[in-house]
Scaffold this active site. Structure first.
Site, PDB file in Angstrom:
ATOM      1  N   ASP A 123       0.863  -1.189   0.000  1.00 40.89           N
ATOM      2  CA  ASP A 123       0.000   0.000   0.000  1.00 40.89           C
ATOM      3  C   ASP A 123       0.899   1.238   0.000  1.00 40.89           C
ATOM      4  O   ASP A 123       1.728   1.414   0.886  1.00 40.89           O
ATOM      5  CB  ASP A 123      -0.905  -0.016   1.240  1.00 40.89           C
ATOM      6  CG  ASP A 123      -1.901   1.134   1.236  1.00 40.89           C
ATOM      7  OD1 ASP A 123      -3.110   0.867   1.118  1.00 40.89           O
ATOM      8  OD2 ASP A 123      -1.470   2.290   1.355  1.00 40.89           O
ATOM      9  N   ASP A 160      -3.436   2.573  -5.587  1.00 40.71           N
ATOM     10  CA  ASP A 160      -2.283   2.578  -4.677  1.00 40.71           C
ATOM     11  C   ASP A 160      -2.052   1.266  -3.924  1.00 40.71           C
ATOM     12  O   ASP A 160      -1.333   1.256  -2.934  1.00 40.71           O
ATOM     13  CB  ASP A 160      -2.370   3.779  -3.714  1.00 40.71           C
ATOM     14  CG  ASP A 160      -3.021   3.453  -2.401  1.00 40.71           C
ATOM     15  OD1 ASP A 160      -3.991   2.672  -2.399  1.00 40.71           O
ATOM     16  OD2 ASP A 160      -2.547   3.969  -1.367  1.00 40.71           O
ATOM     17  N   GLU A 161      -2.642   0.173  -4.416  1.00 40.91           N
ATOM     18  CA  GLU A 161      -2.464  -1.105  -3.722  1.00 40.91           C
ATOM     19  C   GLU A 161      -2.258  -2.245  -4.699  1.00 40.91           C
ATOM     20  O   GLU A 161      -2.817  -2.242  -5.786  1.00 40.91           O
ATOM     21  CB  GLU A 161      -3.732  -1.446  -2.916  1.00 40.91           C
ATOM     22  CG  GLU A 161      -3.825  -0.710  -1.625  1.00 40.91           C
ATOM     23  CD  GLU A 161      -5.129  -0.994  -0.895  1.00 40.91           C
ATOM     24  OE1 GLU A 161      -5.599  -2.148  -0.923  1.00 40.91           O
ATOM     25  OE2 GLU A 161      -5.662  -0.048  -0.312  1.00 40.91           O
TER      26      GLU A 161
HETATM   27  N1  DCP Z   1      -8.509   8.705  -1.420  1.00 43.87           N
HETATM   28  C1  DCP Z   1      -9.506   9.639  -1.657  1.00 43.87           C
HETATM   29  N2  DCP Z   1     -10.573   9.758  -0.791  1.00 43.87           N
HETATM   30  C2  DCP Z   1     -10.655   8.963   0.314  1.00 43.87           C
HETATM   31  C3  DCP Z   1      -9.657   7.991   0.557  1.00 43.87           C
HETATM   32  C4  DCP Z   1      -8.589   7.896  -0.343  1.00 43.87           C
HETATM   33  O1  DCP Z   1      -9.418  10.371  -2.651  1.00 43.87           O
HETATM   34  N3  DCP Z   1     -11.693   9.092   1.153  1.00 43.87           N
HETATM   35  C5  DCP Z   1      -7.359   8.636  -2.361  1.00 43.87           C
HETATM   36  C6  DCP Z   1      -6.207   9.501  -1.872  1.00 43.87           C
HETATM   37  C7  DCP Z   1      -5.214   8.547  -1.308  1.00 43.87           C
HETATM   38  C8  DCP Z   1      -5.456   7.283  -2.118  1.00 43.87           C
HETATM   39  O2  DCP Z   1      -6.838   7.309  -2.432  1.00 43.87           O
HETATM   40  O3  DCP Z   1      -3.875   9.018  -1.417  1.00 43.87           O
HETATM   41  C9  DCP Z   1      -5.096   6.013  -1.359  1.00 43.87           C
HETATM   42  O4  DCP Z   1      -5.899   5.877  -0.219  1.00 43.87           O
HETATM   43  P1  DCP Z   1      -5.378   5.237   1.141  1.00 43.87           P
HETATM   44  O5  DCP Z   1      -6.566   4.929   1.944  1.00 43.87           O
HETATM   45  O6  DCP Z   1      -4.407   4.140   0.868  1.00 43.87           O
HETATM   46  O7  DCP Z   1      -4.656   6.451   1.869  1.00 43.87           O
HETATM   47  P2  DCP Z   1      -3.250   7.124   1.643  1.00 43.87           P
HETATM   48  O8  DCP Z   1      -2.433   6.395   0.643  1.00 43.87           O
HETATM   49  O9  DCP Z   1      -3.480   8.573   1.328  1.00 43.87           O
HETATM   50  O10 DCP Z   1      -2.586   7.054   3.092  1.00 43.87           O
HETATM   51  P3  DCP Z   1      -1.924   5.812   3.839  1.00 43.87           P
HETATM   52  O11 DCP Z   1      -0.488   6.206   4.030  1.00 43.87           O
HETATM   53  O12 DCP Z   1      -2.654   5.754   5.130  1.00 43.87           O
HETATM   54  O13 DCP Z   1      -2.105   4.605   3.000  1.00 43.87           O
HETATM   55 CA    CA Z   2      -2.085   4.190   0.761  1.00 47.53          CA
HETATM   56 CA    CA Z   3      -4.803   2.084  -0.086  1.00 48.83          CA
END
Ligand code: DCP
Ligand code: CA
Ligand code: CA
Length: 368
Positions: A12, A112-113
């Site tokens: 992730d 992102d996964e």
């Molecule tokens: N995303 C979004 N709206 C949300 C959740 C996520 O637009 N409610 C988008 C932005 C994030 C991406 O999806 O960068 C990936 O989501 P993740 O839940 O994996 O969160 P992050 O990568 O931002 O943070 P982490 O470091 O906790 O994985």
């Molecule tokens: Ca992420």
């Molecule tokens: Ca994710």
């Protein structure tokens, strides 16, 4: 390979959209960075897509309204940026390309996964996984410049939950013998499918942790939630998940081939048949919510040799008309090149991709 002896990873990418912005402009790295989906109604209406870990210390995280994020960061030198999905997609593609090389089987899930089955790569040995992960992290750091977190377990369920444990730039390895100890203290809502409603219902039954759920009578769960879901809850709580890591998207294609009523070189006759095939393909694409980026024709000649021609599109498409258009062009060109009559014709679409999960989440966020 028996499913109980797998080594599965979930990668992730850390604070992904915000990390991409830091990559493009490293001077913002030491400040809170907030990436927002601006709805456009007023200057600050919309929601936070994500934020870097500095911003998270101020309580700014995915999903909260932008005006609230601004309020929490009042008087702080913070950076607010709009979502630039195409740019994140490019970075994601590069990273996924690198990660793919470290897997026996690779399955990307959203932007992102990705799940990696690495069973053979590590000779079935969990002790070899930290080394492999370190190589992956170094390669991505050097070639792209970003970090990610990894969960390793005997299946997707454990890998996914483990990936959340050490963030950012972390790794969590859960060996088969540690699964029970790892899962049982976690709250039930960490399991996929246990939302707010279900966890409230479970709380009434004194099921608070995954351990509580694992110990709960499976028969009773089936009575309460139905057979499929009841059994799923029971298995998941016990760390059982047989879902294989499966290549998806780009590797797949959808095709149809049919025999013409008569051998021919007549374009109209050929297109009449390929239009039917296109309709069938389009139906399947729609059912699976896939878009395609390549269209091919297949011609099987009277001497039973077969030929194919392909056209790659600039943008992915979803409609039937685009397939028909390229099939026509490809056959026109092909007939000019070949003398033989055609016996069977085929149409194929490839480089398939699903609508991005994140985009869907965002869409449903704003329409709900
Ligand atoms: N995303 C979004 N709206 C949300 C959740 C996520 O637009 N409610 C988008 C932005 C994030 C991406 O999806 O960068 C990936 O989501 P993740 O839940 O994996 O969160 P992050 O990568 O931002 O943070 P982490 O470091 O906790 O994985
Ligand atoms: Ca992420
Ligand atoms: Ca994710």
């Amino acid at each position: 390979m028996p499913t109980q002896n797998r080594v599965v990873m979930l990668v992730d990418l850390d604070y992904f959209f915000a990390q991409c912005e830091e990559l493009r402009n490293p001077t913002i790295k030491d400040k809170p960075v907030v990436v927002g989906m601006y709805s456009g109604r007023t200057e600050d209406s919309g929601a936070v897509s994500t934020s870097n870990y500095i911003a998270r210390k101020y309580g700014v995280k995915s999903g909260i309204p932008l005006f609230l994020a601004k309020k929490r960061l009042e008087g702080v030198d913070a950076v607010f940026l709009p979502v630039d999905y195409d740019y994140y997609q490019q970075i994601s593609d590069k990273i996924m390309q690198i990660l793919r090389g470290y897997a026996d089987v690779f399955e990307q899930v959203g932007i992102d996964e990705a799940y990696l089955d690495v069973t053979q790569k590590v000779h079935g040995n969990f002790e070899e996984t930290p080394d492999l992960v370190q190589q992956m992290k170094t390669a991505v750091k050097n070639q792209v410049g970003t970090t990610f977190s990894v969960g390793v377990g005997p299946n997707k369920l454990i890998a996914k939950i483990a990936s959340d444990k050490n963030k950012p730039d972390g790794i969590t390895v859960v060996r088969p013998k540690d699964v029970e100890a790892f899962l049982s203290p976690l709250p039930v809502d960490r399991l996929l499918g246990v939302g707010r409603k279900t966890s409230a219902k479970m709380e009434e039954l004194c099921i608070k942790t995954i351990g509580d759920l694992a110990a709960y009578d499976v028969q009773r769960l089936v009575e309460l939630f139905g057979k499929t879901i009841g059994v799923y809850f029971h298995n998941a709580a016990n760390g059982i998940d047989n879902d294989p890591v499966q290549e998806a998207g780009e590797a797949e294609s959808i095709s149809r081939i049919a025999t013409l009523k008569e051998n021919t070189r007549d374009l109209a006759v050929i297109l009449q048949k390929t239009d039917q095939l296109t309709d069938e393909i389009h139906k399947e694409l729609t059912q699976k919510n896939l878009s395609y980026k390549q269209v091919s024709i297949i011609a099987i000649m009277t001497d039973l040799t077969s030929r194919s021609r392909s056209q790659t599109l600039e943008q992915p498409a979803k409609d039937a008309e685009t397939i028909r258009k390229y099939v026509r062009e490809l056959f026109e060109k092909y007939l000019g090149e070949s003398e033989l009559e055609i016996r069977r014709v085929g149409v194929k679409v490839a480089q398939l991709s699903k609508e991005e999960k994140q985009q869907r989440q965002l869409t449903s966020f704003f329409t709900s």
